[in-house]
Design an enzyme around this catalytic site. Structure first.
Site, PDB file in Angstrom:
ATOM      1  N   ARG A 112       0.788  -1.359   0.009  1.00 46.83           N
ATOM      2  CA  ARG A 112       0.035   0.052   0.024  1.00 46.83           C
ATOM      3  C   ARG A 112       0.996   1.198   0.015  1.00 46.83           C
ATOM      4  O   ARG A 112       1.969   1.047   0.114  1.00 46.83           O
ATOM      5  CB  ARG A 112      -0.943  -0.126   1.287  1.00 46.83           C
ATOM      6  CG  ARG A 112      -0.312   0.069   2.524  1.00 46.83           C
ATOM      7  CD  ARG A 112      -1.276   0.160   3.625  1.00 46.83           C
ATOM      8  NE  ARG A 112      -0.482   0.326   4.970  1.00 46.83           N
ATOM      9  CZ  ARG A 112      -1.231   0.255   6.236  1.00 46.83           C
ATOM     10  NH1 ARG A 112      -2.513   0.379   6.278  1.00 46.83           N
ATOM     11  NH2 ARG A 112      -0.452   0.212   7.139  1.00 46.83           N
ATOM     12  N   ASN A 150      -5.473   7.460   3.860  1.00 50.65           N
ATOM     13  CA  ASN A 150      -5.154   6.909   5.238  1.00 50.65           C
ATOM     14  C   ASN A 150      -3.664   7.303   5.632  1.00 50.65           C
ATOM     15  O   ASN A 150      -2.831   6.844   4.894  1.00 50.65           O
ATOM     16  CB  ASN A 150      -5.267   5.363   5.023  1.00 50.65           C
ATOM     17  CG  ASN A 150      -5.140   4.675   6.660  1.00 50.65           C
ATOM     18  OD1 ASN A 150      -5.787   4.877   7.312  1.00 50.65           O
ATOM     19  ND2 ASN A 150      -4.083   3.962   6.610  1.00 50.65           N
ATOM     20  N   GLU A 151      -3.380   7.561   6.656  1.00 51.56           N
ATOM     21  CA  GLU A 151      -1.926   7.716   7.118  1.00 51.56           C
ATOM     22  C   GLU A 151      -0.951   8.447   6.003  1.00 51.56           C
ATOM     23  O   GLU A 151      -0.344   7.797   5.606  1.00 51.56           O
ATOM     24  CB  GLU A 151      -1.411   6.603   7.820  1.00 51.56           C
ATOM     25  CG  GLU A 151      -2.265   6.074   8.996  1.00 51.56           C
ATOM     26  CD  GLU A 151      -1.532   5.065   9.731  1.00 51.56           C
ATOM     27  OE1 GLU A 151      -0.972   4.373   9.352  1.00 51.56           O
ATOM     28  OE2 GLU A 151      -1.601   4.877  10.988  1.00 51.56           O
ATOM     29  N   GLU A 316      -7.499   5.242  15.357  1.00 51.69           N
ATOM     30  CA  GLU A 316      -7.085   3.837  15.542  1.00 51.69           C
ATOM     31  C   GLU A 316      -6.449   3.603  16.884  1.00 51.69           C
ATOM     32  O   GLU A 316      -5.305   4.198  17.163  1.00 51.69           O
ATOM     33  CB  GLU A 316      -6.188   3.348  14.362  1.00 51.69           C
ATOM     34  CG  GLU A 316      -6.670   3.300  13.022  1.00 51.69           C
ATOM     35  CD  GLU A 316      -5.869   2.956  12.018  1.00 51.69           C
ATOM     36  OE1 GLU A 316      -4.566   2.377  12.439  1.00 51.69           O
ATOM     37  OE2 GLU A 316      -5.843   3.283  10.943  1.00 51.69           O
ATOM     38  N   GLU A 366      -1.658  -8.045   7.216  1.00 50.26           N
ATOM     39  CA  GLU A 366      -1.543  -7.784   8.574  1.00 50.26           C
ATOM     40  C   GLU A 366      -2.480  -8.847   9.552  1.00 50.26           C
ATOM     41  O   GLU A 366      -3.381  -8.593  10.367  1.00 50.26           O
ATOM     42  CB  GLU A 366      -2.478  -6.587   8.773  1.00 50.26           C
ATOM     43  CG  GLU A 366      -1.535  -5.466   8.441  1.00 50.26           C
ATOM     44  CD  GLU A 366      -2.078  -4.030   8.688  1.00 50.26           C
ATOM     45  OE1 GLU A 366      -3.277  -3.892   9.057  1.00 50.26           O
ATOM     46  OE2 GLU A 366      -1.231  -3.170   8.711  1.00 50.26           O
TER      47      GLU A 366
HETATM   48  C1  GAL Z   1      -1.920   1.746  10.937  1.00 48.22           C
HETATM   49  C2  GAL Z   1      -2.998   1.715   9.590  1.00 48.22           C
HETATM   50  C3  GAL Z   1      -3.829   0.643   9.710  1.00 48.22           C
HETATM   51  C4  GAL Z   1      -3.156  -0.773  10.077  1.00 48.22           C
HETATM   52  C5  GAL Z   1      -2.533  -0.521  11.730  1.00 48.22           C
HETATM   53  C6  GAL Z   1      -2.066  -1.524  11.945  1.00 48.22           C
HETATM   54  O1  GAL Z   1      -0.734   2.470  10.692  1.00 48.22           O
HETATM   55  O2  GAL Z   1      -3.568   2.820   9.552  1.00 48.22           O
HETATM   56  O3  GAL Z   1      -4.488   0.528   8.293  1.00 48.22           O
HETATM   57  O4  GAL Z   1      -2.165  -1.065   9.084  1.00 48.22           O
HETATM   58  O5  GAL Z   1      -1.671   0.580  11.412  1.00 48.22           O
HETATM   59  O6  GAL Z   1      -0.918  -1.995  11.137  1.00 48.22           O
END
Ligand code: GAL
Length: 683
Positions: A112, A150-151, A316, A366
């Site tokens: 990604r 995202n991020e 998150e 993940e």
């Molecule tokens: C964050 C991300 C999520 C997922 C999570 C756990 O950085 O926004 O999509 O990847 O970490 O790895």
């Protein structure tokens, strides 16, 4: 208005991926969330192909179906623009959208965040997908807000594609207008780097021994930040056209090479942060993480988020174990730790907490990144803990909308953050001092804020009784003017060594040091250097108190009006000044010639009267964090025990425990990982 930061309650959410699960699970999943107090979900940030599987063929059925279920059960939704993961058809047909490494090798489809912000093609396709998504879903009654991408800058915070080089040239033309000015700013006479045409300039490339031009590197970081901010703005301008009144736009987390203050001001209603404190317990780095206080060091990121965006949420929040990469594997949160980390976020000002993620994914990169539920989806201990947090949140309703209370501000500027990442001299002092200030203020129960000074007014700065600028290496005129005004109006300001020796280009100034603040600090610095390993401990004497002057020592010479407070001992420059103060207007400024260790910070906070502002109300052992939020004359005192062992605290006033309305005073025991929130009314 269904804003998650309305200020009248604390709200729980979770990240949900309808595209990962059989439709048959959706309704039951959402109902179970609601039964456990989760009332908001975030969806779709990686689901571009569910809307545009083939170029130009849009199909909204999938999320329409899902949103019907959400509406039916009464679940609120944060919808995302899906640009963090471009589809395979896109990168195959338009490889120019891909990011590249420093050698120009493209990052390919299969993970990604492999796109670059500056590809004209990606910008064009982004505009289309964002427009389509916002136009179609913008008015849906279940949607309450939007997350952009995202991020930004996660995983890859550096961009070396051809599009980046082309845009970098534009960025530099806008900034410098002429090549002469650029050559001057980058000091290109050194090692014969003079540019005679804009086409000769590239984003940084591999060079012999990695000795790239430092002024170019600094501008390159500014350029990456500018690119990300412009890309976010492009998206938010589109989303704004379609959303309902009261719906918000946000994005998540903090990454490098990014002026988040600017992004927040330009494109967002507020920022959200992704908080993963369990990184502090990664199997291989646990010992190394101890010095930064393990999971507790996430309070530092939370303070940073608060500085960027006074109102903020957690998009998150860690709810399970980690580890898809070597070095990221960690234990599962112990009983109480999900609550502890949630309350850590709330203590720092978050009124919205969304757990990552509802179900643990059974596939993909993940698989080990656990959410609340495991692969089977059965009820488990972590879900019971979330349910209990929801009950606590109901009791904490009055805390919502309150503000974090701090009387000391630590000054930051992105130019100096970035310079310290590039410049080894700067890094050695900055990183050590930043750790020392965080650790020592934490362990001495002295709440602080970060102050991004170029995004603050003098008026905002004067709310702090004390400001510390540990290493103001790059000093701009505007910064100096604000700091002078702050002191003039009665503030106390402390600088550590190396202030003012660079200008905005990152070049060393030819002024006498500390450059632009010589008049404010009333000191000269005729000599300076690293503490020699041969010299043992470097320290100064401050009226009989030992003041550790770590890493780097500047030999100060007071100017007229400057007062010597401390002098170096046991070194060849014994007797020269290490700390000079100056009364300026109604305030006072201190210039200290060293970097900060824990002992140094402790001496300063004791001597200047900064330490433990709540010690008449409550006393805690060092392993507990104290944070205070305030609203309408009431203070909410958070006590967070990061240790697995029980601890005793001393409640010196009669306080009400908000979780159970019990009145408590005197010696109180907190179990391992336990948290408390007391209400205190002192007026
Ligand atoms: C964050 C991300 C999520 C997922 C999570 C756990 O950085 O926004 O999509 O990847 O970490 O790895």
């Amino acid at each position: 208005m269904e804003n998650i930061l309305r200020g009248d309650k604390l709200i729980l959410g979770t990240c949900y991926y309808p595209e990962h699960w059989d439709k048959a699970l959706w309704e039951d999943d959402l109902k179970r969330m609601l039964d456990n107090g989760i009332e908001v979900i975030r969806i779709a940030e990686f689901a571009w192909s569910k809307i545009e599987l083939h170029e130009g063929q849009f199909n909204f059925d999938f999320f329409d179906d899902f949103l019907k279920v959400a509406e039916k059960v009464g679940m609120k939704v944060i919808f995302c623009t899906p640009t963090a993961t471009p589809p395979a058809w896109l990168t195959e047909k338009y490889p120019e959208v891909l990011n590249a490494d420093k050698n120009g090798v493209l990052y390919r489809h299969g993970a990604r965040r492999h796109y670059n912000y500056n590809s004209k093609k990606y910008i064009e396709l982004t505009k289309i997908i964002v427009e389509k998504v916002a136009e179609h879903y913008g008015k849906h009654p279940s949607i309450i807000g939007w997350q952009l991408d995202n991020e930004f800058n996660c995983e890859l915070g550096e961009f070396y594609s051809e599009s980046d080089t082309l845009r970098f040239r534009e960025f530099l033309k806008e900034k410098y207008q002429t090549l002469d000015k650029l050559n001057e700013a980058w000091g290109t006479m050194f090692w014969n780097q003079i540019y005679t045409a804009w086409e000769e300039i590239y984003v940084p490339r591999p060079t012999a021994f990695g000795n790239n031009n430092p002024h170019q590197l600094l501008d390159y970081k500014r350029f990456i930040s500018d690119s990300a901010c412009r890309y976010a703005k492009l998206q938010s301008d589109i989303v704004k056209k379609y959303i309902k009144d009261g719906d918000f736009i946000t994005t998540n987390s903090l990454f490098g090479n990014l002026d988040c203050c600017r992004m927040n001001e330009e494109s967002l209603d507020f920022f959200t942060y992704d908080s993963y404190p369990n990184f502090g317990y990664c199997l291989d780095t646990y010992e190394a993480n101890k010095s930064s206080l393990n999971d507790r060091s996430w309070s530092r990121h939370l303070a940073e988020t608060r500085a960027i965006s006074k109102r903020f949420g957690i998009m998150e929040q860690q709810s399970g174990t980690t580890g898809n990469h070597i070095g990221m594997e960690g234990p599962t949160p112990r009983p109480g730790q999900i609550t502890l980390w949630t309350m850590q976020s709330v203590a720092h000002g978050a009124d919205y907490i969304s757990y990552f993620r509802w179900r643990t994914c059974t596939m993909g990169a993940e698989m080990y990144w656990h959410g609340i539920l495991d692969y089977s989806g059965r009820d488990n201990r972590r879900l019971r803990e979330v349910n209990d947090i929801h009950k606590k949140f109901e009791k904490l309703t009055p805390v919502a909308g309150s503000s974090y209370k701090a009387q000391i501000g630590i000054v930051r500027e992105y130019d100096n953050i970035w310079d310290s990442e590039l410049d080894v001299w700067h890094r050695r002092i900055q990183w050590a001092s930043a750790d020392a200030w965080f650790r020592t203020l934490q362990q001495n129960h002295t709440p602080f804020d970060y102050c991004f000074i170029d995004h603050m007014t003098v008026d905002e700065l004067t709310k702090y009784k004390y400001l510390v600028y540990p290493h103001a290496v790059i000093l701009k005129k505007e910064t100096v003017e604000k700091l002078e005004k702050y002191v003039e109006l009665g503030g106390t300001l402390l600088f550590g060594c190396r202030a003012g020796y660079k200008d905005e280009t990152g070049k060393c100034v030819m002024l006498k040091l500390p450059g632009l603040i010589q008049n404010l600090c009333k000191t000269d610095i005729p000599e300076y250097g690293y503490v020699s390993p041969d010299d043992g401990e470097a320290y100064a004497d401050w009226d009989g108190t030992k003041l550790h002057a770590a890493i780097f020592n500047e030999q100060l010479e007071p100017l007229d009006g400057g007062k010597v407070e401390a002098t170096y001992k046991d070194t060849y420059y014994e007797g020269t000044a290490a700390l000079v103060s100056n009364e300026y207007g109604k305030g006072k400024v201190y210039y200290f010639g060293g970097a900060f260790s824990d002992e140094t910070v402790k001496v300063f906070i004791d001597k200047l009267g900064i330490a433990k502002p709540f010690s008449e109300v409550i006393e805690l052992p060092a392993c507990c964090e104290l944070a205070v939020r305030e609203k309408e004359g009431k203070q909410y005192i958070f006590v967070l025990n990061y240790s697995k062992e029980p601890v005793e605290i001393d409640v010196k006033k009669t306080l009400t425990n908000l979780y159970n309305d019990q009145v408590e005073s005197g010696k109180v025991i907190l179990k391992g990982y336990e948290t408390k929130v007391y209400i205190y009314q002192n007026m």
